[in-house]
Design an enzyme around this catalytic site. Structure first.
Site, mmCIF file in Angstrom:
data_model
loop_
_atom_site.group_PDB
_atom_site.id
_atom_site.type_symbol
_atom_site.label_atom_id
_atom_site.label_comp_id
_atom_site.label_asym_id
_atom_site.label_seq_id
_atom_site.Cartn_x
_atom_site.Cartn_y
_atom_site.Cartn_z
ATOM 1 N N ARG A 78 -3.514 -10.268 4.154
ATOM 2 C CA ARG A 78 -3.923 -11.618 4.584
ATOM 3 C C ARG A 78 -2.735 -12.493 5.006
ATOM 4 N NH1 ARG A 78 -8.251 -11.018 0.446
ATOM 5 N NH2 ARG A 78 -10.212 -11.238 1.594
ATOM 6 N N HIS A 136 0.841 -1.204 0.000
ATOM 7 C CA HIS A 136 0.000 0.000 0.000
ATOM 8 C C HIS A 136 0.878 1.257 0.000
ATOM 9 C CE1 HIS A 136 -2.673 -2.946 2.260
ATOM 10 N NE2 HIS A 136 -3.411 -2.626 1.201
HETATM 11 P P1 AMP Z 1 -6.224 -4.128 -0.467
HETATM 12 O O1 AMP Z 1 -6.154 -3.292 0.769
HETATM 13 O O2 AMP Z 1 -5.627 -5.493 -0.307
HETATM 14 O O3 AMP Z 1 -7.592 -4.126 -1.084
HETATM 15 O O4 AMP Z 1 -5.273 -3.418 -1.536
HETATM 16 C C1 AMP Z 1 -5.393 -2.059 -1.876
HETATM 17 C C2 AMP Z 1 -4.524 -1.766 -3.075
HETATM 18 O O5 AMP Z 1 -3.161 -2.058 -2.769
HETATM 19 C C3 AMP Z 1 -4.888 -2.616 -4.313
HETATM 20 O O6 AMP Z 1 -4.808 -1.811 -5.486
HETATM 21 C C4 AMP Z 1 -3.836 -3.681 -4.285
HETATM 22 O O7 AMP Z 1 -3.556 -4.256 -5.550
HETATM 23 C C5 AMP Z 1 -2.631 -2.922 -3.758
HETATM 24 N N1 AMP Z 1 -1.662 -3.864 -3.166
HETATM 25 C C6 AMP Z 1 -1.899 -4.793 -2.220
HETATM 26 N N2 AMP Z 1 -0.799 -5.520 -1.968
HETATM 27 C C7 AMP Z 1 0.166 -5.041 -2.803
HETATM 28 C C8 AMP Z 1 1.542 -5.393 -3.049
HETATM 29 N N3 AMP Z 1 2.138 -6.372 -2.382
HETATM 30 N N4 AMP Z 1 2.216 -4.689 -3.971
HETATM 31 C C9 AMP Z 1 1.616 -3.681 -4.665
HETATM 32 N N5 AMP Z 1 0.332 -3.318 -4.494
HETATM 33 C C10 AMP Z 1 -0.387 -3.983 -3.577
#
Ligand code: AMP
Length: 289
Positions: A187, A37
């Site tokens: 996760r 993030h």
């Molecule tokens: P989430 O909180 O998991 O819904 O993710 C929010 C945003 O962060 C989404 O656009 C994800 O693709 C991005 N994101 C999550 N994990 C990663 C990562 N390891 N590398 C790059 N972007 C990420």
């Protein structure tokens, strides 16, 4: 940094920023923020005058048997991280604000929502598209930042934005990994010690596939089988899918092409992990990115 909970207050701040010709960047998340993030927020900060981060664990994208209730929520830590990254606004809507009683409207990006992760998570991408459409209407950003980690999600959202004429540019940011290659994810904290040791097998099997292709292997079935046997041999993970797809359309490929994506999902204990890699073959030297 302002923490805003109501759509009305958010719009007031956004309208003021627009009157001042500020460029608005937006990073939607479900919180439990990590370096993945953070990389989106850093890029957003570099490229915009106003950085908006939303944190909302969206119930509509979880099936009843999935982990909505357990999904990690760590408001204090998230706020600290956001402050460090110079976020201007955290938008923290409640479930009642986003889905008031009697809510009836949804966004479906057809066909591609049923591929890959959509096969085992029916309705998931309808929930994702709906919440991001709603958030875009609240934030009205110039640029939306998404992660390549969730490649199918990014693709579906780009399609929704094009099809429904949202006036926003999309930027996809690279996958941020732990030192051992595991793609960062909120996760990952569900993993037991043993599962955490085994989890890098997703990236390792993608790397192994890349090496084989570099060495001249061109049969996609052979590559999938190799990855599957690696996962079986080195982990207790249950394979959901390994697919080679066109990165431009997500259409499954029968044959290798110049540029393609290998995506996979593996259930390790109770945790579903996803990862992907884009491989580019240059005909002459077979150089691979
Ligand atoms: P989430 O909180 O998991 O819904 O993710 C929010 C945003 O962060 C989404 O656009 C994800 O693709 C991005 N994101 C999550 N994990 C990663 C990562 N390891 N590398 C790059 N972007 C990420």
């Amino acid at each position: 940094m302002r923490v805003i909970r109501s759509i009305h207050s958010l719009r007031q701040v956004i309208n003021k920023a627009k009157r001042q010709n500020k460029k608005i960047g937006f990073v939607p998340t479900m919180g439990a923020l990590h370096d993945g993030h953070r990389s989106l927020l850093k890029k957003c900060r570099r490229e915009n005058n106003l950085v908006v981060l939303s944190i909302f664990v969206n119930p509509q994208q979880f099936a009843p048997h999935e982990d909505y209730a357990q999904y990690p929520r760590d408001k204090k830590k998230d706020e600290l991280l956001a402050k460090k990254e110079n976020v201007d606004i955290i938008f923290y809507p409640s479930e009642e604000i986003m889905y008031p009683k009697g809510y009836l409207s949804y966004v479906t990006v057809e066909s591609i929502s049923d591929l890959l992760c959509g096969k085992s998570r029916p309705g998931h991408f309808k929930g994702v598209a709906t919440i991001v459409a709603k958030l875009l209407n609240c934030v009205s950003p110039d640029i939306l930042y998404l992660g390549q980690k969730d490649a199918q999600q990014a693709y579906i959202l780009k399609k929704m934005i094009a099809d429904l004429n949202f006036p926003v540019k999309v930027k996809i940011c690279p996958i941020i990994r732990e030192n051992d290659g595991l793609a960062m994810s909120s996760r990952n904290r569900y993993l037991t010690q043993q599962e955490r040791k085994e989890a890098p097998i997703l990236f390792q099997s993608l790397q192994e596939a890349k090496r084989k292709i570099l060495a001249g292997e061109r049969n996609l079935i052979t590559i999938s089988r190799l990855m599957e046997s690696n996962i079986k041999r080195y982990s207790h993970g249950k394979l959901d899918y390994i697919e080679c797809v066109d990165p431009g359309t997500l259409a499954p490929l029968a044959q290798i092409q110049k540029k393609f994506m290998i995506a996979l999902a593996v259930k390790l204990g109770k945790t579903r992990l996803i990862d992907n890699i884009i491989i580019q073959i240059y005909a002459m030297g077979q150089r691979i990115k």
